[in-house]
Design a protein around this motif. Structure first.
Motif, PDB file in Angstrom:
ATOM      1  N   ALA A   1       0.818  -1.230   0.000  1.00 33.20           N
ATOM      2  CA  ALA A   1       0.000   0.000   0.000  1.00 33.20           C
ATOM      3  C   ALA A   1       0.845   1.270   0.000  1.00 33.20           C
ATOM      4  CB  ALA A   1      -0.931   0.000   1.213  1.00 33.20           C
ATOM      5  N   ARG A   2       2.161   1.142  -0.028  1.00 31.47           N
ATOM      6  CA  ARG A   2       3.028   2.311   0.050  1.00 31.47           C
ATOM      7  C   ARG A   2       3.515   2.727  -1.343  1.00 31.47           C
ATOM      8  NH1 ARG A   2       3.231  -1.064   3.779  1.00 31.47           N
ATOM      9  NH2 ARG A   2       4.942  -2.350   3.114  1.00 31.47           N
ATOM     10  N   THR A   3       3.522   4.030  -1.586  1.00 28.13           N
ATOM     11  CA  THR A   3       3.924   4.573  -2.885  1.00 28.13           C
ATOM     12  C   THR A   3       4.738   5.842  -2.684  1.00 28.13           C
ATOM     13  OG1 THR A   3       1.937   3.737  -3.956  1.00 28.13           O
ATOM     14  CG2 THR A   3       3.077   5.514  -5.061  1.00 28.13           C
ATOM     15  N   VAL A   4       5.779   5.974  -3.493  1.00 21.80           N
ATOM     16  CA  VAL A   4       6.591   7.190  -3.538  1.00 21.80           C
ATOM     17  C   VAL A   4       6.780   7.527  -5.010  1.00 21.80           C
ATOM     18  CG1 VAL A   4       8.859   8.181  -3.061  1.00 21.80           C
ATOM     19  CG2 VAL A   4       7.837   6.602  -1.426  1.00 21.80           C
ATOM     20  N   THR A   5       6.658   8.807  -5.362  1.00 24.77           N
ATOM     21  CA  THR A   5       6.881   9.229  -6.745  1.00 24.77           C
ATOM     22  C   THR A   5       8.015  10.241  -6.780  1.00 24.77           C
ATOM     23  OG1 THR A   5       4.559   8.877  -7.282  1.00 24.77           O
ATOM     24  CG2 THR A   5       5.830  10.235  -8.794  1.00 24.77           C
ATOM     25  N   LEU A   6       8.995   9.972  -7.632  1.00 23.42           N
ATOM     26  CA  LEU A   6      10.124  10.877  -7.821  1.00 23.42           C
ATOM     27  C   LEU A   6       9.906  11.676  -9.104  1.00 23.42           C
ATOM     28  CD1 LEU A   6      13.076   8.423  -7.105  1.00 23.42           C
ATOM     29  CD2 LEU A   6      12.100  10.109  -5.565  1.00 23.42           C
ATOM     30  N   GLY A   7      10.139  12.962  -9.040  1.00 22.59           N
ATOM     31  CA  GLY A   7      10.053  13.789 -10.238  1.00 22.59           C
ATOM     32  C   GLY A   7      11.202  13.475 -11.176  1.00 22.59           C
ATOM     33  N   VAL A   8      10.992  13.752 -12.455  1.00 21.18           N
ATOM     34  CA  VAL A   8      12.034  13.523 -13.455  1.00 21.18           C
ATOM     35  C   VAL A   8      12.359  14.844 -14.145  1.00 21.18           C
ATOM     36  CG1 VAL A   8      11.381  11.116 -13.838  1.00 21.18           C
ATOM     37  CG2 VAL A   8      10.388  12.879 -15.264  1.00 21.18           C
ATOM     38  N   PRO A   9      13.582  14.977 -14.652  1.00 23.16           N
ATOM     39  CA  PRO A   9      13.945  16.196 -15.372  1.00 23.16           C
ATOM     40  C   PRO A   9      13.023  16.398 -16.578  1.00 23.16           C
ATOM     41  CG  PRO A   9      15.885  14.856 -14.919  1.00 23.16           C
ATOM     42  CD  PRO A   9      14.699  14.035 -14.557  1.00 23.16           C
ATOM     43  N   PRO A  10      12.747  17.642 -16.931  1.00 22.86           N
ATOM     44  CA  PRO A  10      11.848  17.917 -18.061  1.00 22.86           C
ATOM     45  C   PRO A  10      12.270  17.236 -19.365  1.00 22.86           C
ATOM     46  CG  PRO A  10      12.267  19.921 -16.837  1.00 22.86           C
ATOM     47  CD  PRO A  10      13.172  18.870 -16.264  1.00 22.86           C
ATOM     48  N   SER A  11      13.562  17.195 -19.632  1.00 20.28           N
ATOM     49  CA  SER A  11      14.026  16.568 -20.879  1.00 20.28           C
ATOM     50  C   SER A  11      13.720  15.072 -20.876  1.00 20.28           C
ATOM     51  CB  SER A  11      15.526  16.801 -21.071  1.00 20.28           C
ATOM     52  OG  SER A  11      16.258  16.270 -19.974  1.00 20.28           O
ATOM     53  N   LEU A  12      13.849  14.424 -19.732  1.00 18.02           N
ATOM     54  CA  LEU A  12      13.541  12.995 -19.647  1.00 18.02           C
ATOM     55  C   LEU A  12      12.035  12.767 -19.744  1.00 18.02           C
ATOM     56  CD1 LEU A  12      14.547  10.109 -19.323  1.00 18.02           C
ATOM     57  CD2 LEU A  12      14.487  10.437 -16.845  1.00 18.02           C
ATOM     58  N   ALA A  13      11.246  13.624 -19.114  1.00 24.47           N
ATOM     59  CA  ALA A  13       9.782  13.513 -19.206  1.00 24.47           C
ATOM     60  C   ALA A  13       9.334  13.656 -20.657  1.00 24.47           C
ATOM     61  CB  ALA A  13       9.112  14.560 -18.326  1.00 24.47           C
ATOM     62  N   ALA A  14       9.943  14.576 -21.386  1.00 23.43           N
ATOM     63  CA  ALA A  14       9.596  14.760 -22.795  1.00 23.43           C
ATOM     64  C   ALA A  14       9.996  13.533 -23.607  1.00 23.43           C
ATOM     65  CB  ALA A  14      10.273  16.012 -23.345  1.00 23.43           C
ATOM     66  N   TYR A  15      11.181  12.999 -23.354  1.00 21.00           N
ATOM     67  CA  TYR A  15      11.657  11.800 -24.064  1.00 21.00           C
ATOM     68  C   TYR A  15      10.711  10.618 -23.826  1.00 21.00           C
ATOM     69  CZ  TYR A  15      14.660   7.823 -25.229  1.00 21.00           C
ATOM     70  OH  TYR A  15      15.165   6.650 -25.745  1.00 21.00           O
ATOM     71  N   LEU A  16      10.224  10.491 -22.599  1.00 22.87           N
ATOM     72  CA  LEU A  16       9.328   9.398 -22.238  1.00 22.87           C
ATOM     73  C   LEU A  16       7.863   9.686 -22.586  1.00 22.87           C
ATOM     74  CD1 LEU A  16      10.841   8.602 -18.736  1.00 22.87           C
ATOM     75  CD2 LEU A  16      11.224   7.341 -20.867  1.00 22.87           C
ATOM     76  N   GLU A  17       7.587  10.930 -22.977  1.00 26.39           N
ATOM     77  CA  GLU A  17       6.232  11.379 -23.288  1.00 26.39           C
ATOM     78  C   GLU A  17       5.294  11.143 -22.105  1.00 26.39           C
ATOM     79  OE1 GLU A  17       4.834   9.944 -27.094  1.00 26.39           O
ATOM     80  OE2 GLU A  17       6.818  10.247 -27.989  1.00 26.39           O
ATOM     81  N   LEU A  18       5.737  11.587 -20.914  1.00 20.36           N
ATOM     82  CA  LEU A  18       4.947  11.412 -19.706  1.00 20.36           C
ATOM     83  C   LEU A  18       3.844  12.440 -19.583  1.00 20.36           C
ATOM     84  CD1 LEU A  18       7.694  10.618 -17.038  1.00 20.36           C
ATOM     85  CD2 LEU A  18       6.221   9.021 -18.267  1.00 20.36           C
ATOM     86  N   ARG A  19       3.965  13.567 -20.241  1.00 20.29           N
ATOM     87  CA  ARG A  19       2.969  14.642 -20.109  1.00 20.29           C
ATOM     88  C   ARG A  19       2.175  14.799 -21.355  1.00 20.29           C
ATOM     89  NH1 ARG A  19       7.390  15.694 -17.019  1.00 20.29           N
ATOM     90  NH2 ARG A  19       6.954  16.391 -14.940  1.00 20.29           N
TER      91      ARG A  19
END
Length: 103
Positions: A85-103
């Motif tokens: 039931a435990r979750t942690v979310t780490l932010g990613v650099p904008p360039s990596l988020a764009a590469y992964l198409e997370l947004r």
């Protein structure tokens, strides 16, 4: 009131988060092409589409890392670590988020 660790998996969270955060930070200065080259070389694959890129980056991040039972996945907010039931979310650099198409 703070939640106490339930098992050894919980105790491994802090070192795991610190290591993953350091690895994610290493992508900060890279552009999409540089990220692609780095990931391709680390996992010996050429991911062309976002789902494959996400999988390959996870493989690159955990290649030499014992995740101690924590499961990793991507969300729109970043890298999600979860166990029971435990979750942690780490932010990613904008360039990596764009590469992964997370947004």
């Amino acid at each position: 009131m703070a939640t106490l660790p339930h098992d050894l998996t919980d105790l491994s969270l802090a070192p795991l988060v610190l290591q993953l955060d350091r690895q994610l930070a290493s992508y900060t200065a890279l552009n999409g092409e540089e990220i692609h080259l780095r990931v391709s070389l680390e996992v010996d694959a050429d991911p062309r589409f976002a789902p494959a890129r996400r999988e390959c980056v996870l493989d690159a991040l955990t290649r030499h890392l014992d995740v101690h039972g924590w499961e990793l996945s991507w969300t729109t907010r970043g890298l999600r670590l979860h166990h029971e039931a435990r979750t942690v979310t780490l932010g990613v650099p904008p360039s990596l988020a764009a590469y992964l198409e997370l947004r």
